[in-house]
Scaffold this motif. Structure first.
Motif, short mmCIF file in Angstrom:
data_model
loop_
_atom_site.label_atom_id
_atom_site.label_comp_id
_atom_site.label_asym_id
_atom_site.label_seq_id
_atom_site.Cartn_x
_atom_site.Cartn_y
_atom_site.Cartn_z
N GLU A 55 136.10 69.52 73.75
CA GLU A 55 135.07 68.62 73.28
C GLU A 55 134.03 68.42 74.39
O GLU A 55 134.37 68.29 75.56
CB GLU A 55 135.71 67.27 72.92
CG GLU A 55 134.86 66.38 72.05
CD GLU A 55 135.65 65.21 71.49
OE1 GLU A 55 136.66 64.82 72.10
OE2 GLU A 55 135.26 64.70 70.42
N GLN A 112 131.78 68.38 69.17
CA GLN A 112 132.67 67.31 68.74
C GLN A 112 133.77 67.92 67.87
O GLN A 112 133.59 69.00 67.30
CB GLN A 112 131.89 66.26 67.97
CG GLN A 112 130.77 65.62 68.76
CD GLN A 112 129.94 64.65 67.97
OE1 GLN A 112 130.16 64.45 66.78
NE2 GLN A 112 128.97 64.03 68.63
N THR A 113 134.88 67.21 67.75
CA THR A 113 136.00 67.76 66.97
C THR A 113 135.59 68.00 65.52
O THR A 113 136.11 68.91 64.86
CB THR A 113 137.21 66.82 67.00
OG1 THR A 113 136.82 65.51 66.57
CG2 THR A 113 137.77 66.72 68.42
#
Lengths: 108, 113
Positions: free
Chosen positions: A15, A78-79
């Motif tokens: 991330e 981002q995830t």
């Protein structure tokens, strides 16, 4: 026949990292699109970009039609960016042909 | 405004059975497409339509038939299902064909035993 090649096939990142995905195509195109397929299978259009550069938040895309490639940039991953990214090209006959995709895993 | 919808969401068939998948769009789009998605293969174009009453072959048309009797609907038929047709099927539509943004339905997961 029409060839659409994407690289890399798989990408694992932490991330916050940045990434560049590439799409090469074998012939002159009328249009090029980038899609994101989320883990639930839904396909979402990210960019409609036959040439030039576009930006949408942390994502941007560049298509160089004369050299037959397009790049998708993802910054500060981002995830929720995880999933499969496809490019799709269209030709004079309105067929829209997809590459095999890049599978992106963003680790927390 | 529902966008692109697909019916059914899941289906299990036995080899040799027939079925029809329905795609509907409420955006008044001219162009509609059927794809299949298999692991590691991306999306492959089966058939597409450039307007009501028209159909055309894509990359992998064998074993499938299609019809576009109404502008808002695009039907995909399997006359005699085979295990090789086990896949996830996606329908999509655009207003102006290849030069416009493509919108996808949620997919139909088909298993042929």
């Amino acid at each position: 026949g029409i060839q659409v090649e994407q690289s890399p096939p798989d990408l694992i990142l932490q991330e916050g990292a940045n990434s560049t995905l590439r799409c090469n195509f074998s012939d002159s195109v009328n249009n090029l699109q980038w899609f994101h397929q989320n883990p639930w299978g839904q396909l979402i259009n990210l960019f409609y970009i036959p040439s030039g550069t576009k930006q949408n938040g942390r994502l941007s895309a560049t298509t160089v039609a004369t050299e037959r490639y397009s790049l998708l940039y993802i910054s500060s991953s981002q995830t929720t960016d995880s999933g499969v990214y496809f490019c799709a090209v269209s030709y004079w006959d309105d067929k829209i042909i997809f590459g095999k995709g890049t599978r992106l895993h963003i680790l927390p | 405004n529902a966008g692109v919808t697909q019916t059914p969401k899941f289906r299990v068939l036995k080899t040799g059975q027939s079925m029809t998948l329905l795609c509907a769009q409420d955006m008044n789009h001219e162009y509609m497409y059927w794809y299949r998605q298999d692991p590691g293969m991306g999306l492959r174009l089966i058939h597409y339509s450039v307007g009501e009453g028209t159909t055309a072959k894509g990359e992998v048309p064998d074993g499938y038939n299609v019809s576009r009797l109404k502008k808002q609907n695009f039907l995909l038929g399997l006359e005699s299902a085979a295990p090789s047709q086990t896949s996830v099927y996606f329908c999509a539509s655009t207003l102006g064909g290849g030069i416009d943004t493509q919108y996808f339905g949620p997919g139909t997961r088909l298993t042929v035993l």
